[in-house]
Motif scaffolding. Structure first.
Motif, PDB file in Angstrom:
ATOM      1  N   LEU A  28      39.815  46.372  37.822  1.00 13.06           N
ATOM      2  CA  LEU A  28      41.200  46.845  37.868  1.00 13.06           C
ATOM      3  C   LEU A  28      42.158  45.762  37.387  1.00 13.06           C
ATOM      4  O   LEU A  28      41.895  44.565  37.553  1.00 13.06           O
ATOM      5  CB  LEU A  28      41.574  47.247  39.293  1.00 13.06           C
ATOM      6  CG  LEU A  28      41.038  48.598  39.787  1.00 13.06           C
ATOM      7  CD1 LEU A  28      41.329  48.774  41.260  1.00 13.06           C
ATOM      8  CD2 LEU A  28      41.656  49.741  38.984  1.00 13.06           C
TER       9      LEU A  28
ATOM     10  N   VAL B 288      41.544  56.123  40.663  1.00  6.58           N
ATOM     11  CA  VAL B 288      40.935  55.174  41.594  1.00  6.58           C
ATOM     12  C   VAL B 288      40.687  55.856  42.939  1.00  6.58           C
ATOM     13  O   VAL B 288      39.640  55.659  43.572  1.00  6.58           O
ATOM     14  CB  VAL B 288      41.825  53.930  41.771  1.00  6.58           C
ATOM     15  CG1 VAL B 288      41.313  53.056  42.923  1.00  6.58           C
ATOM     16  CG2 VAL B 288      41.861  53.119  40.483  1.00  6.58           C
TER      17      VAL B 288
ATOM     18  N   LEU C 189      41.935  49.798  48.565  1.00  9.51           N
ATOM     19  CA  LEU C 189      40.589  49.521  48.069  1.00  9.51           C
ATOM     20  C   LEU C 189      39.932  48.411  48.899  1.00  9.51           C
ATOM     21  O   LEU C 189      38.748  48.490  49.236  1.00  9.51           O
ATOM     22  CB  LEU C 189      40.660  49.133  46.596  1.00  9.51           C
ATOM     23  CG  LEU C 189      39.346  49.071  45.804  1.00  9.51           C
ATOM     24  CD1 LEU C 189      38.614  50.397  45.855  1.00  9.51           C
ATOM     25  CD2 LEU C 189      39.646  48.686  44.357  1.00  9.51           C
TER      26      LEU C 189
ATOM     27  N   VAL D 236      42.908  51.703  29.922  1.00 10.26           N
ATOM     28  CA  VAL D 236      43.195  51.920  31.339  1.00 10.26           C
ATOM     29  C   VAL D 236      44.384  52.867  31.443  1.00 10.26           C
ATOM     30  O   VAL D 236      45.422  52.627  30.834  1.00 10.26           O
ATOM     31  CB  VAL D 236      43.521  50.587  32.037  1.00 10.26           C
ATOM     32  CG1 VAL D 236      43.912  50.833  33.496  1.00 10.26           C
ATOM     33  CG2 VAL D 236      42.332  49.643  31.956  1.00 10.26           C
TER      34      VAL D 236
ATOM     35  N   LEU E 180      46.359  56.202  37.021  1.00 13.16           N
ATOM     36  CA  LEU E 180      45.359  55.224  37.440  1.00 13.16           C
ATOM     37  C   LEU E 180      45.142  55.309  38.951  1.00 13.16           C
ATOM     38  O   LEU E 180      44.003  55.288  39.423  1.00 13.16           O
ATOM     39  CB  LEU E 180      45.786  53.814  37.045  1.00 13.16           C
ATOM     40  CG  LEU E 180      44.863  52.680  37.498  1.00 13.16           C
ATOM     41  CD1 LEU E 180      43.467  52.853  36.923  1.00 13.16           C
ATOM     42  CD2 LEU E 180      45.442  51.319  37.101  1.00 13.16           C
TER      43      LEU E 180
ATOM     44  N   CYS F  84      37.137  56.193  44.918  1.00 10.99           N
ATOM     45  CA  CYS F  84      36.997  55.738  46.304  1.00 10.99           C
ATOM     46  C   CYS F  84      36.396  56.841  47.173  1.00 10.99           C
ATOM     47  O   CYS F  84      35.508  56.579  48.004  1.00 10.99           O
ATOM     48  CB  CYS F  84      38.347  55.315  46.861  1.00 10.99           C
ATOM     49  SG  CYS F  84      38.963  53.750  46.215  1.00 10.99           S
TER      50      CYS F  84
ATOM     51  N   ARG G  18      45.894  46.895  45.493  1.00  9.52           N
ATOM     52  CA  ARG G  18      44.528  47.206  45.903  1.00  9.52           C
ATOM     53  C   ARG G  18      44.303  47.129  47.411  1.00  9.52           C
ATOM     54  O   ARG G  18      43.162  46.985  47.863  1.00  9.52           O
ATOM     55  CB  ARG G  18      43.551  46.292  45.172  1.00  9.52           C
ATOM     56  CG  ARG G  18      43.748  44.809  45.406  1.00  9.52           C
ATOM     57  CD  ARG G  18      42.802  44.005  44.506  1.00  9.52           C
ATOM     58  NE  ARG G  18      43.124  44.182  43.096  1.00  9.52           N
ATOM     59  CZ  ARG G  18      42.246  44.045  42.110  1.00  9.52           C
ATOM     60  NH1 ARG G  18      41.008  43.742  42.372  1.00  9.52           N
ATOM     61  NH2 ARG G  18      42.610  44.211  40.859  1.00  9.52           N
TER      62      ARG G  18
ATOM     63  N   LEU H 198      34.588  48.281  40.926  1.00  8.48           N
ATOM     64  CA  LEU H 198      35.920  48.844  40.705  1.00  8.48           C
ATOM     65  C   LEU H 198      37.002  47.795  40.944  1.00  8.48           C
ATOM     66  O   LEU H 198      37.949  47.672  40.157  1.00  8.48           O
ATOM     67  CB  LEU H 198      36.121  50.039  41.643  1.00  8.48           C
ATOM     68  CG  LEU H 198      37.471  50.761  41.556  1.00  8.48           C
ATOM     69  CD1 LEU H 198      37.699  51.304  40.152  1.00  8.48           C
ATOM     70  CD2 LEU H 198      37.525  51.895  42.582  1.00  8.48           C
ATOM     71  N   ARG H 199      36.862  47.017  42.011  1.00 12.89           N
ATOM     72  CA  ARG H 199      37.855  45.970  42.303  1.00 12.89           C
ATOM     73  C   ARG H 199      37.903  44.930  41.185  1.00 12.89           C
ATOM     74  O   ARG H 199      38.958  44.387  40.870  1.00 12.89           O
ATOM     75  CB  ARG H 199      37.530  45.279  43.620  1.00 12.89           C
ATOM     76  CG  ARG H 199      37.762  46.148  44.844  1.00 12.89           C
ATOM     77  CD  ARG H 199      37.304  45.444  46.122  1.00 12.89           C
ATOM     78  NE  ARG H 199      38.243  44.423  46.545  1.00 12.89           N
ATOM     79  CZ  ARG H 199      37.979  43.136  46.583  1.00 12.89           C
ATOM     80  NH1 ARG H 199      36.804  42.680  46.156  1.00 12.89           N
ATOM     81  NH2 ARG H 199      38.887  42.278  47.018  1.00 12.89           N
TER      82      ARG H 199
ATOM     83  N   TYR I 138      47.392  45.822  39.888  1.00 18.78           N
ATOM     84  CA  TYR I 138      47.136  47.033  40.675  1.00 18.78           C
ATOM     85  C   TYR I 138      47.182  46.716  42.166  1.00 18.78           C
ATOM     86  O   TYR I 138      46.586  45.750  42.626  1.00 18.78           O
ATOM     87  CB  TYR I 138      45.771  47.622  40.307  1.00 18.78           C
ATOM     88  CG  TYR I 138      45.478  48.935  41.000  1.00 18.78           C
ATOM     89  CD1 TYR I 138      45.947  50.126  40.472  1.00 18.78           C
ATOM     90  CD2 TYR I 138      44.751  48.977  42.189  1.00 18.78           C
ATOM     91  CE1 TYR I 138      45.683  51.339  41.100  1.00 18.78           C
ATOM     92  CE2 TYR I 138      44.492  50.179  42.822  1.00 18.78           C
ATOM     93  CZ  TYR I 138      44.961  51.357  42.271  1.00 18.78           C
ATOM     94  OH  TYR I 138      44.715  52.547  42.904  1.00 18.78           O
TER      95      TYR I 138
END
Length: 264
Positions: A72, A29, A81, A19, A25, A33, A78, A68-69, A76
């Motif tokens: 991670l 991400v 997100l 990662v 990162l 998105c 989020r 993706l959620r 992170y």
């Protein structure tokens, strides 16, 4: 394609993937998105072809965001997100009501009993802890979609609050699409003439701008202007279902000039 997938799997299996750290990162991400939301939009409102919507494509974009959620790191941040997922769920929840007999159904005419309440509830749950989060485009768009989701009818929608959300969005980044959507909300809050004033100076390629102008001119009582704007929108529309809708609306305007609201 099968050979390419096989080579890709072998390459991934033979590499040690990690990662990326920190800002790298966040950047990656953000790119995912953007791609996911573009894919979702292509399903929600296809720009060409015969489909009113492509629900499977929108659903796949939602699945991508969920994946993706899930992968991670727990550290992170989020919130953006989560806001994106909420936005997608709120829009996707209306899919069953947006089509009737193969025809596009606009928001005021949709049977709200066909909206997916489980998806709306999940989206609102995602948005609740974000009430104090910093404003972001995904969050503000999700809050706008939430206003529609919680309103019993179009008339009972808090249009003034939606206009305020669009003003916040424009502070983050100006765009013709945002100004178009804001003008439609202004028209609902303050009348068609106010909406037309808000459209002044907006330059946007495609059929959506003249289509919005046509509806507002019709509601304002300017039938010749509305018919001319409908003609312009019809000529520019590449989606057959939307084009058929515009042709029907033009026919209704020409027949009786009764103002009817319309927002997708």
């Amino acid at each position: 394609m099968s050979a390419r997938l096989t080579r890709a799997r072998r390459k991934i299996a033979g590499e040690h993937l990690t990662v990326p750290p920190g800002e790298e990162l966040v950047e990656r991400v953000g790119v995912v998105c953007e791609i996911a939301y573009l894919a979702f939009t292509a399903g929600y409102a296809p720009g060409s072809g015969t489909d009113v919507l492509r629900a499977e494509l929108s659903g796949e974009a939602i699945r991508l965001v969920r994946v993706l959620r899930s992968v991670l790191p727990t550290t992170y941040e989020r919130s953006d997100l989560d806001a994106l997922l909420a936005l997608m769920l709120l829009q996707h929840s209306r899919r069953d009501a947006r089509v009737r007999d193969g025809r596009l159904v606009l928001l005021p005419d949709q049977d709200r009993g066909r909206w997916r309440q489980d998806e709306i509830a999940e989206a609102l749950e995602l948005l609740t802890p974000l009430a104090t989060a910093p404003a972001s485009p995904y969050l503000l768009q999700a809050l706008i979609a939430a206003e529609h989701a919680i309103a019993p009818t179009t008339q009972e929608t808090n249009w003034s609050r939606i206009v305020a959300r669009y003003d916040e969005l424009l502070e983050l980044g100006d765009s013709p699409v945002l100004r178009l959507n804001r003008a439609i909300a202004v028209a609902e809050a303050d009348g068609p003439r106010a909406g037309l004033d808000a459209l002044s100076g907006v330059a946007l390629l495609g059929h959506r701008l003249p289509a919005a102008r046509a509806e507002l001119l019709w509601r304002a009582g300017d039938l010749p202007g509305a018919l001319a704007a409908f003609d312009a929108a019809i000529a520019l529309c590449g989606n057959e279902a939307e084009r058929a809708h515009l042709v029907r609306r033009r026919g209704q305007a020409a027949d009786d000039n009764r103002p009817v609201r319309g927002a997708e």
